[in-house]
Design an enzyme around this catalytic site. Structure first.
Site, short mmCIF file in Angstrom:
data_model
loop_
_atom_site.label_atom_id
_atom_site.label_comp_id
_atom_site.label_asym_id
_atom_site.label_seq_id
_atom_site.Cartn_x
_atom_site.Cartn_y
_atom_site.Cartn_z
N ASP A 31 0.35 -1.26 -0.29
CA ASP A 31 -0.05 -0.04 0.00
C ASP A 31 1.08 1.48 -0.02
OD1 ASP A 31 -2.09 -1.42 0.44
OD2 ASP A 31 -2.76 -1.59 1.81
N GLU A 111 -26.53 -16.87 -11.29
CA GLU A 111 -25.98 -15.60 -10.19
C GLU A 111 -26.71 -15.31 -9.44
OE1 GLU A 111 -25.13 -12.17 -13.54
OE2 GLU A 111 -25.95 -13.43 -14.72
N LYS A 113 -28.06 -12.36 -6.85
CA LYS A 113 -28.88 -10.72 -6.92
C LYS A 113 -28.43 -9.80 -5.51
CE LYS A 113 -32.83 -8.90 -8.34
NZ LYS A 113 -33.26 -7.79 -6.89
N ASP A 115 -27.66 -6.93 -3.16
CA ASP A 115 -29.14 -6.78 -3.19
C ASP A 115 -28.25 -5.20 -2.52
OD1 ASP A 115 -31.45 -5.28 -2.40
OD2 ASP A 115 -31.65 -6.45 -0.61
N GLU A 171 -25.06 -3.33 -9.71
CA GLU A 171 -24.78 -2.88 -8.88
C GLU A 171 -23.94 -2.47 -8.19
OE1 GLU A 171 -28.46 -4.07 -8.95
OE2 GLU A 171 -28.60 -3.94 -6.37
N TYR A 223 -22.56 -6.89 -13.90
CA TYR A 223 -23.53 -8.45 -14.59
C TYR A 223 -23.54 -8.83 -15.83
CZ TYR A 223 -28.04 -5.74 -13.15
OH TYR A 223 -28.34 -4.86 -12.83
N LYS A 310 -36.34 -15.65 -5.62
CA LYS A 310 -36.41 -14.75 -3.68
C LYS A 310 -36.48 -15.77 -2.91
CE LYS A 310 -36.63 -9.55 -4.92
NZ LYS A 310 -37.09 -8.27 -4.69
N CYS A 404 -55.57 11.74 17.02
CA CYS A 404 -54.04 11.87 16.88
C CYS A 404 -53.22 12.09 18.20
CB CYS A 404 -55.00 13.15 15.38
SG CYS A 404 -53.30 13.93 15.64
N CYS A 407 -52.39 15.93 18.01
CA CYS A 407 -53.41 17.62 18.09
C CYS A 407 -54.69 16.85 18.48
CB CYS A 407 -53.60 17.93 16.99
SG CYS A 407 -54.83 16.69 15.78
N CYS A 422 -56.55 11.31 10.31
CA CYS A 422 -56.16 12.37 11.05
C CYS A 422 -57.54 13.65 10.30
CB CYS A 422 -55.12 13.33 11.94
SG CYS A 422 -55.81 15.07 12.65
N CYS A 428 -53.12 20.58 12.17
CA CYS A 428 -52.18 19.43 12.71
C CYS A 428 -50.92 19.72 12.11
CB CYS A 428 -52.67 17.88 12.41
SG CYS A 428 -51.69 16.83 12.42
P1 AMP Z 1 -35.80 -5.90 -8.64
O1 AMP Z 1 -35.28 -4.51 -8.43
O2 AMP Z 1 -36.30 -6.15 -7.85
O3 AMP Z 1 -37.03 -5.91 -9.42
O4 AMP Z 1 -34.81 -6.62 -9.72
C1 AMP Z 1 -33.60 -5.43 -10.78
C2 AMP Z 1 -32.44 -4.77 -10.08
O5 AMP Z 1 -31.48 -6.49 -9.42
C3 AMP Z 1 -31.84 -4.84 -11.59
O6 AMP Z 1 -31.87 -3.63 -11.38
C4 AMP Z 1 -30.95 -4.74 -10.66
O7 AMP Z 1 -30.37 -3.74 -9.94
C5 AMP Z 1 -30.46 -6.19 -9.45
N1 AMP Z 1 -29.77 -7.03 -9.93
C6 AMP Z 1 -29.31 -7.47 -8.44
N2 AMP Z 1 -28.18 -8.39 -8.81
C7 AMP Z 1 -28.72 -8.98 -10.40
C8 AMP Z 1 -27.92 -10.15 -11.34
N3 AMP Z 1 -26.90 -10.29 -11.02
N4 AMP Z 1 -28.88 -9.64 -12.53
C9 AMP Z 1 -28.68 -9.03 -13.13
N5 AMP Z 1 -29.86 -7.94 -12.18
C10 AMP Z 1 -28.99 -7.99 -10.96
ZN ZN Z 2 -53.77 15.60 13.94
#
Ligand code: AMP
Ligand code: ZN
Length: 666
Positions: A31, A111, A113, A115, A171, A223, A310, A404, A407, A422, A428
């Site tokens: 580094d 692949e 997915k 997040d 991503e 990807y 999912k 509420c 208020c 409300c 409010c």
């Molecule tokens: P969704 O937003 O739930 O409809 O899922 C679609 C999104 O999944 C895409 O816009 C990508 O940003 C994301 N994503 C993450 N990993 C992957 C992958 N390996 N291939 C394609 N899309 C992916």
């Molecule tokens: Zn209120």
């Protein structure tokens, strides 16, 4: 070596070391030595500013500030993915595809997915030229300055099989270790911790100061390569090429020769996901053969050739400490559970949405109950069950509030609706403050400089009864609040005055009528043309507008039926706010000025009318038939052959929708 050669050699070397470190995770120099070389390059560049290169390794540290992110059209639309939750969903999907393609078997890639936040990177001659967020899929924000600070994004690449221009999608993610470290620092500083890595990653992309982005340990996983040339035969080839070109493609993908292989991959990762250093929310399964992908095409929302699987949400148990009720700007009440903090999927959870009264009653929730918490796709986790075996004796059931919390007005609930409201819209406090905050927000009137606290103070001090009063505020009113400096107070007053130029559709959105979001506001503005026509429209007339149902229609009627609201509209009118659709709305850009287009055929990403509107917004003209004055013929599928012949004989260039979009972005 000349200076130019020295600079170029150092840049090349540093790009490669960067790749070894951040993409390969296999550095070949220390580094310390890296820093020394970077410092040497920096010194050379500073002494020789004529060799400036926006993609030099020295440019990663950040520094650029983006005040307003430019909106960019995607040359290829960024789609969402269809979701599946079990094996049957996937088998059904396979059957549908085989039928369309007329084949018996398909092979796939699997692949993870990731997040995070999707990003689209464009490279021209090996240089990163643009990074754009997904946005609504058709257009996103240009966040290039921020993305450049992410070390695993190559700024410059070279390879013998590199196309001149291509786009690569991926991503942007925030690994868990980095996320937890950021939160530890925030908690230490007495700040609210971030909710989850995904939101923090996407929030990071929209920071104005790229120095702050550079300080965040973001990563970018790629990807998909998109190009108008057909570069590869399979998705597998594309992933391998991306890796070879220097992009970071996580190594966990596989080639699945059939659905059985896909299933074992799913089982494997359902198990192993918690051992990853970053969050995934499933697996993406894609048809491997790209010619099949092309044949399958897209629905209006997603590719037919890909499917997200999912995972079941992770769940943990914790205790309910309290229930608080939040009042939104439209008066909607949201009950929120306060929980004993607990670790769930790498992040700390201490609040969960309870949605509405029915939801609480359905759970038969008691204070101090032990509850199961799950993280679904939503930002805030949800309570899915109560463990009644662990219920304390004599515990008190949670009773929904009748008044509420802010208020004390008795709450109301429309029939057929779960949410309580409300009704005290104009008395409010959180509603009054929330409406002003919404009114000035970026997508509404875009008035800069007023923070939530200032609005709160102005409202409490009766300077603001409603957002319409903003237009009567003077710098002298503002200065005593929060001890604003004279200059900033004047800037706020200027920004308020400037907002009178905001077009009618956005004003309509800014009014904060329940259920009238951006899209609905645009439709209403277009249809009725003015606030007066809208205010006088009957429920039936409102319902004739495309996609406006009775719920929205009644909400609009209800808004204009209130005398307070009509008075606010009059105040806005006096202030000069746009309450009518501008007949000759000024163009978004002049990119197509003096050009004449003929649009013909069927398109993938736009309807023909959308394309025409787009051309006009950018200063171009539309012609009905081809003549020697036509500059371009924009051609889609199934275009009439006579048009094509005529264009060819007259030597008029024929372009695709993608090429048109590229002209806009150029
Ligand atoms: P969704 O937003 O739930 O409809 O899922 C679609 C999104 O999944 C895409 O816009 C990508 O940003 C994301 N994503 C993450 N990993 C992957 C992958 N390996 N291939 C394609 N899309 C992916
Ligand atoms: Zn209120």
């Amino acid at each position: 070596m000349t200076i130019a050669e020295q600079i170029s050699a150092l840049r090349k070397e540093l790009h490669e070391h960067n790749r070894r470190y951040y993409v390969e995770d296999d550095p070949v120099i220390s580094d310390h030595l890296f820093d020394q070389k970077l410092a040497a390059l920096k010194a050379l560049e500073e002494a020789n500013p004529s060799f400036f290169d926006p993609n030099s390794p020295t440019q990663r540290v950040g520094g650029a500030v983006t005040k307003n992110f430019t909106t960019v059209m995607h040359a290829y639309r960024m789609y969402s993915l269809d979701n599946s939750y079990n094996k049957q969903d996937l088998l059904d999907w396979e059957t549908r595809m085989c039928k369309i393609l007329g084949v018996d078997v398909l092979d796939y890639t699997c692949e993870l997915k990731y997040d995070g936040a999707s990003i689209s990177l464009t490279y021209v001659n090996g240089n990163l030229t643009q990074a754009v967020t997904r946005g609504d899929g058709v257009q996103g924000d240009d966040v290039t300055n921020n993305v450049k600070t992410i070390h695993s994004v190559p700024l410059q690449i070279s390879s013998s099989d590199l196309p001149d221009t291509f786009t690569i999608r991926g991503e942007i993610i925030l690994p868990l270790a980095g996320f937890n470290a950021m939160n530890a620092a925030r908690i230490k500083a007495g700040e609210e911790p971030y909710m989850n890595p995904r939101n923090t990653a996407s929030g990071s992309l929209k920071l104005q100061d790229s120095n702050l982005v550079a300080a965040r340990p973001l990563d970018c996983f790629l990807y998909q390569i998109v190009s108008d040339q057909s570069l590869f035969k399979t998705q597998l080839d594309a992933l391998e090429a991306a890796t070879r070109w220097g992009f970071y493609v996580p190594k966990h993908y596989i080639h699945a020769p059939n659905m059985e292989a896909v299933f074992s991959y799913l089982e494997e990762w359902e198990e192993k996901r918690s051992s990853l250093p970053y969050e995934i929310d499933g697996v993406v399964i894609k048809v491997n053969q790209l010619n099949y992908q092309e044949e399958l095409g897209y629905t209006s929302k997603s590719p037919r050739w890909a499917m997200a699987y999912k995972f079941k949400a992770e769940a943990v148990e914790t205790q309910l400490e309290d229930v608080v009720y939040q009042v939104g700007r439209t008066g909607a009440i949201t009950p929120v559970a306060q929980l004993t903090p607990v670790l769930l999927g790498g992040t700390i959870v201490k609040r969960a949405s309870l949605h509405n009264a029915d939801f609480i009653a359905g759970l038969d929730l008691h204070f101090s109950d032990t509850v199961s918490v799950e993280k679904g796709g939503e930002i805030i986790p949800k309570i899915t069950a109560v463990n009644t075996n662990k219920r304390q004796q004599n515990s008190i059931p949670v009773r929904y509030v009748t008044n509420c919390p802010e208020c004390n007005t008795p709450l109301e609930r429309n029939k057929d609706e779960a949410q309580h409201y409300c009704p005290n819209a104009h008395g409010c406090m959180p509603q009054r403050v929330g409406r002003v905050a919404h009114f000035i927000s970026r997508k509404a009137m875009d008035i800069d400089g007023l923070g939530a606290e200032t609005i709160q103070l102005m409202t409490q001090n009766n300077l603001l009864f409603s957002y319409a009063d903003l237009y009567n505020i003077t710098a002298a009113d503002l200065i005593p609040l929060e001890r604003l400096a004279e200059k900033s107070a004047q800037n706020i007053v200027k920004a308020i005055a400037a907002s009178t130029a905001v077009p009618f559709a956005r004003v309509l959105f800014a009014l904060g009528i329940r259920y009238v979001g951006q899209t609905v506001a645009k439709k209403l503005a277009q249809h009725f043309g003015s606030i007066d026509a809208l205010a006088n429209a009957s429920i039936e007339e409102l319902e004739t507008v495309d996609e406006i149902g009775v719920r929205i229609a009644e909400s609009v009627r209800g808004f204009f039926a209130l005398a307070e609201n009509r008075q606010i509209i009059e105040q806005l009118r006096t202030a000069g706010v746009q309450l009518e659709q501008d007949k000759n709305e000024s163009p978004v850009s002049n990119a197509l000025a003096d050009l004449r287009f003929v649009v013909s055929g069927v398109f993938t990403n736009f309807s023909r009318d959308e394309l025409k509107a787009l051309i006009e917004q950018h200063g171009g003209k539309i012609g009905a038939s081809i003549s020697s004055k036509t500059s371009y013929l924009v051609a889609g599928d199934n275009m009439g052959p006579s048009k094509k012949t005529k264009a060819t004989t007259l030597g008029i260039p024929i372009i695709s929708e993608q090429e048109l979009v590229m002209m806009l972005n150029a």
